[in-house]
Design a protein around this motif. Structure first.
Motif, short mmCIF file in Angstrom:
data_model
loop_
_atom_site.label_atom_id
_atom_site.label_comp_id
_atom_site.label_asym_id
_atom_site.label_seq_id
_atom_site.Cartn_x
_atom_site.Cartn_y
_atom_site.Cartn_z
N UNK A 17 0.84 -1.20 0.00
CA UNK A 17 0.00 0.00 0.00
C UNK A 17 0.87 1.25 0.00
N UNK A 18 0.25 2.35 -0.37
CA UNK A 18 0.97 3.63 -0.36
C UNK A 18 0.33 4.59 -1.34
N UNK A 19 0.66 5.86 -1.17
CA UNK A 19 0.13 6.87 -2.08
C UNK A 19 1.26 7.84 -2.41
N UNK A 20 1.53 8.00 -3.68
CA UNK A 20 2.53 8.96 -4.14
C UNK A 20 1.78 10.07 -4.87
N UNK A 21 2.02 11.31 -4.46
CA UNK A 21 1.34 12.44 -5.11
C UNK A 21 2.40 13.39 -5.65
N UNK A 22 2.35 13.61 -6.95
CA UNK A 22 3.30 14.52 -7.59
C UNK A 22 2.61 15.85 -7.85
N UNK A 23 3.29 16.93 -7.49
CA UNK A 23 2.73 18.26 -7.73
C UNK A 23 3.28 18.78 -9.06
N UNK A 24 2.40 18.79 -10.04
CA UNK A 24 2.77 19.27 -11.37
C UNK A 24 2.25 20.69 -11.52
N UNK A 25 1.68 21.01 -12.67
CA UNK A 25 1.22 22.37 -12.94
C UNK A 25 0.33 22.35 -14.18
#
Ligand code: NAP
Length: 235
Positions: free
Chosen positions: A133-141
């Motif tokens: 399990x896990x959550x990766x969140x990338x902040x793009x634009x």
């Protein structure tokens, strides 16, 4: 709520990353705060500790694989788990036009905005895979969806980050790991070293934190892969 969860946030010392770290801590996560300058991280950690929230400071330069690997190793040793990684740190650079951009400026931008998230995923995915399990969140634009005059390198880094996110999401999905990308328009921060015009009309850092909070609290069977964000009224 995120009790007993470990959340690593890059670029946590100011702007959007600080708002995300505050929100995840307020939801009960133990936040691991990363950026290059320790002082700013210490200040945030003190603020969180003073209200009984949990935070650990880990200064690093994201562009250095050995430092990112050391971060993942430290998280593994201290917590034996990592539930959330928010790849938020990024460099903004507007102008000159691409043909006047130096190779050094191009490389620096790509190293933080694109290689950094790669190094983080490379370092943290194994720990998440072990737990399933896990959550990766990338902040793009939104600049990763639209053309950006005099910002071609920045736009390229964010278009690249989107492609990386969609693809790695498919790689990690079978392991129970969600990989999402948030693409905000202009946010009221000192991004690129500038105090923004129309500050009040822009998105606020807390708006992005709201979306992060929503994503990490989704029910297990659902997965929001991308969120595009604009201020309600055009600034
Ligand atoms: P910001 O206020 O300039 O903060 C950037 C953060 O990244 C700082 O904490 C900085 O800390 C850290 N950082 C920079 N280089 C680093 C490195 N090599 N290693 C580790 N940490 C590093 O930026 P922001 O406006 O909050 O933006 C955050 C993210 O949102 C970026 O990815 C940006 O592209 C994206 N975004 C911003 C806007 C906007 O209008 N602000 C709009 C859309 C998307 P140190 O300097 O101490 O390292």
């Amino acid at each position: 709520m995120l009790q007993n969860q470990i959340a690593v946030v890059t670029g946590a010392s100011r702007g959007i990353g600080r708002a995300i770290a505050r929100r995840l801590a307020s939801l009960g996560a133990h936040v691991v705060l990363c950026a290059r300058h320790r002082q700013d991280l210490d200040r945030l950690a003190e603020e969180l500790h003073s209200t009984g929230q949990k935070a650990t400071v880990f200064p690093l330069d994201l562009t250095q694989a050995t430092q990112v690997d050391a971060l993942a190793q430290a998280v593994r040793e201290q917590f034996q788990r990592c539930d959330i990684v928010v790849n938020n740190a990024g460099l903004g650079q507007l102008g000159p036009p691409l043909h006047q951009t130096s190779p050094q400026d191009w490389d620096r931008l790509m190293a933080v905005n694109l290689r950094g998230p790669f190094l983080m995923i490379r370092a943290f995915a194994p720990l998440m895979i072990e737990r399933g399990s896990g959550h990766i969140i990338n902040i793009s634009s939104l600049a990763g969806h639209n053309p950006l005059k005099n910002g071609a390198a920045y736009a390229a880094s964010k278009w690249g980050l989107n492609g990386l996110t969609y693809s790695v999401a498919e790689e990690l999905r079978d392991h129970g790991i969600r990989v999402s990308v948030i693409a905000p328009g202009s946010v009221n921060t000192e991004f690129g070293g500038k105090t923004p015009a129309n500050a009040g009309a822009r998105l606020q850092p807390g708006d992005i934190a709201d979306v992060v909070a929503l994503l990490v609290q989704q029910r297990r069977q659902s997965f929001v892969s991308e969120v595009l964000m604009r201020p309600a009224r055009k600034p």
